[in-house]
Structures are given as structure tokens and as C-alpha cells.
Scaffold this active site. Sequence first.
Site, mmCIF file in Angstrom:
data_model
loop_
_atom_site.group_PDB
_atom_site.id
_atom_site.type_symbol
_atom_site.label_atom_id
_atom_site.label_comp_id
_atom_site.label_asym_id
_atom_site.label_seq_id
_atom_site.Cartn_x
_atom_site.Cartn_y
_atom_site.Cartn_z
ATOM 1 N N TYR A 196 0.820 -1.108 -0.088
ATOM 2 C CA TYR A 196 -0.037 -0.099 0.007
ATOM 3 C C TYR A 196 0.981 1.478 -0.023
ATOM 4 C CZ TYR A 196 -3.860 -2.889 1.185
ATOM 5 O OH TYR A 196 -5.070 -3.992 1.177
ATOM 6 N N LYS A 226 3.058 -15.678 2.010
ATOM 7 C CA LYS A 226 2.820 -16.698 0.825
ATOM 8 C C LYS A 226 4.118 -16.948 0.269
ATOM 9 C CE LYS A 226 0.374 -17.631 -2.645
ATOM 10 N NZ LYS A 226 -0.570 -18.825 -2.672
#
Length: 354
Positions: free
Chosen positions: A140, A188
Amino acid sequence: MANKKIAVLPGDGIGQEIADGAIKVLEVIAKRFGHSFTFEKGLIGGCAIDQTGSPLPEETIALCKNSDAVLMGAVGGPKWDLGTVRPEQGLLAIRKELNLFANLRPVTVFKSLQQASTLKEEVIDGVDILIVRELTGGLYFGKPSERRENGQVVVDTLYYTKEEMERIIKKAFDLARLRNKKVTSVDKANVLESSRMWRETANEIAKDYPDVELNHMLVDNCAMQLVRDPRQFDVIVTENLFGDILSDEAAMLTGSLGMLPSASLTDNGPGLYEPVHGSAPDIAGQNKANPLAMILSSAMMIRYSFEMLEEADKIEQAVSEVLANGLRTGDIADDKTKSLATTDEMIEAVISHL
Ligand code: NAD
């Protein structure tokens, strides 16, 4: 006996009504436990734009920085939707000003509200999770973030420093020590380099916390496990984007927006405590808002910023008892609710159980 100064930023919509409720509850707690709380109100959001032209005036920043903790209502509403200066900018700006890098969202299912969840009661019975999300780094905020080649190519950047990872993961381990001593680190790592570094960092930090159990989980699996078997989790720690999505998913286990508190913390400085819900302009000023998420946010404030554990327990216990007695605002009403409680009635009921 402690003296604490609390900055209160009610904001817009139902923010005013629920902030006053939290102040009343905290005043009773202060009296009962012999503390002294001073409250000073500041402007943020739409009301701040109306009065000063800015969604976060300088006076509010100074007030927050000179306080021991900040209690915030909610910002926004249709009145400011089309303006160039938006209430939500105040929210992002205060997080930046106070360097709030750790976002904490507890997900607790109250027994008497279990039927409000879309999941089966036997799946959510006893759920008690704390999601710790990194709030100031990652995808972000990474640069470049732009369109290229005549808009046919796009790039966003996932950028983290080791130090940013360490401080949030440490925070999660410290918090786990106050709970059931289990951290699930979500990443991940099968695809992303940033996640491999995250996992290494979590393993390094775990060595300093031999009393806390660490396990790793891929984010896609975590999304499934949250609805399959949410009771397996104690503290979940993850980076900004994954945390954004997983915390909203986990929030819905409770089935009720009006019940969810949150905290945003830094290392040295005041933390900010606010309900997860927005300013609910559709019911603002009607004495219909559920004040419990705000009251539970004030319990988080005294627990995490003032280390008043017994006092925080007392507030949470009072909320639980009020719900067990069947009192309901509109958002948490069920078939058994004969008449809806007003905001004021709910606040008074909590106070009577303190
Ligand atoms: P919202 O959370 O304000 O409301 C969604 C629905 O839930 C509405 O029907 C509302 O009446 C109900 N609701 C929310 N909180 C409630 C409570 N405590 N008691 C009873 N009912 C409650 O979300 P929205 O409608 O998408 O947004 C309204 C405004 O709030 C927008 O301007 C949005 O930008 C802003 N917002 C602010 C924050 C924040 O300040 N942190 C968060 C989300 C939305």
C-alpha cells in the site's frame, strides 16, 4: 492510582453518541479503581473540515501527541462525499503522525450473540483470535506505484525493511504471552520473496520466545481455515495487504459490526483505539447506535496503553453480562428481542454491571 490523559476524537455521525458513552464508562472505572482520567476532545474528519478546512487540524495532532492514548469514534458521511478534502484523509494522517505500525483486531464471539454469525454455532463457539496486522508498509505504500507504456502496463511495489518486519512480529509474540502463547505467522512464502524474508524473520524472533509456539501458514490456507476451524488460532500476525483482507474476513465470524473494537499501536507513543465500524450516517443522532464496539475499544485502551488488566476485564465482563441479559440494539437484535434498546439504555446497562 494512575493519572492518564485521554484525547477523544468523536468524529462524525454516530461517533459523537458512542464516544460520550465510552467516556461515561471510563469515568465509572476510574472512580471504582481509584484512577484519574482526564478527557480532552479534538476534531477529526468531516466536522473538522467544516470548522477548520482540514480533516486533521494541527491542534488535534498536538493534542494526540500530548496524551497517553487516543480514543476515536468514526469519520465520514454523505455530506463530504463529493468534496476534494475528504474526512478519511484525517484517519490516514493521524495514523502516520503517530507512527501506528501495528493494528490489533480481536475477534471474540460472545456466547449470547452466536446466532448472529453466518457460521454454525459449533464452529464459532469459543472463538478468541487476535489479528496483528502491519499497518504502515508493504504494497500500500511502496513506490513506484504507477501506470506505464500508455496505460498498458501497471506496477505496484511490495517493499519492506527487515526492521519493519521485526517490530511487528515481536509485537505479536509479546501479545501472545498475554494470551494463549500461540502465534500463527501468515505469508505466501511459496511465491513471494518478501514472504520468505518474513518467515525467516519470524523464525529468528521465535528463538527469543521459547514459551510461545510459532507456526506458519500460507495466506490462502489461512483464509480457508478461518471459516473451517477458527478456534485453532490465538494470535495471527501478517503483513499489510494480507492483514487487511483476513481481518475483515475474521471480523465477520461474529456477524456483528457494532461489536468490534480495534487498536493501532506504536513503540513509544500514544496508541489509538476505535471501533471497526464507520460513522453509520443512516442512524446518526437517533439514539439507535450500538455503543459496545466503542466501549470495548476503551477496554482495549486501558489494557494495552495503561496496563490496567483487571479494569479492562471488568468492562468486557459487563458487556458480556448485558448481552446475556438479552439487551439488544437494532444491529444485534434477534427473534427473542421484544423491544430495542437505545444507545443511552445500552450505556447505562453496561455501567450498572460495572
Ligand atoms: P458503516 O460501518 O458506517 O455502516 C454500515 C451499516 O452498519 C449501516 O447500516 C450502519 O447503520 C450499521 N452500523 C455501523 N455501526 C453501527 C453501530 N455501532 N450500531 C448500529 N449499527 C451500525 O459503513 P458505511 O455505511 O459503509 O460507511 C458510512 C461512512 O463511514 C462512510 O463515510 C465511510 O467512509 C465511513 N467509514 C469510516 C470508518 C472509520 O472512521 N474508521 C470505517 C468505515 C467507514
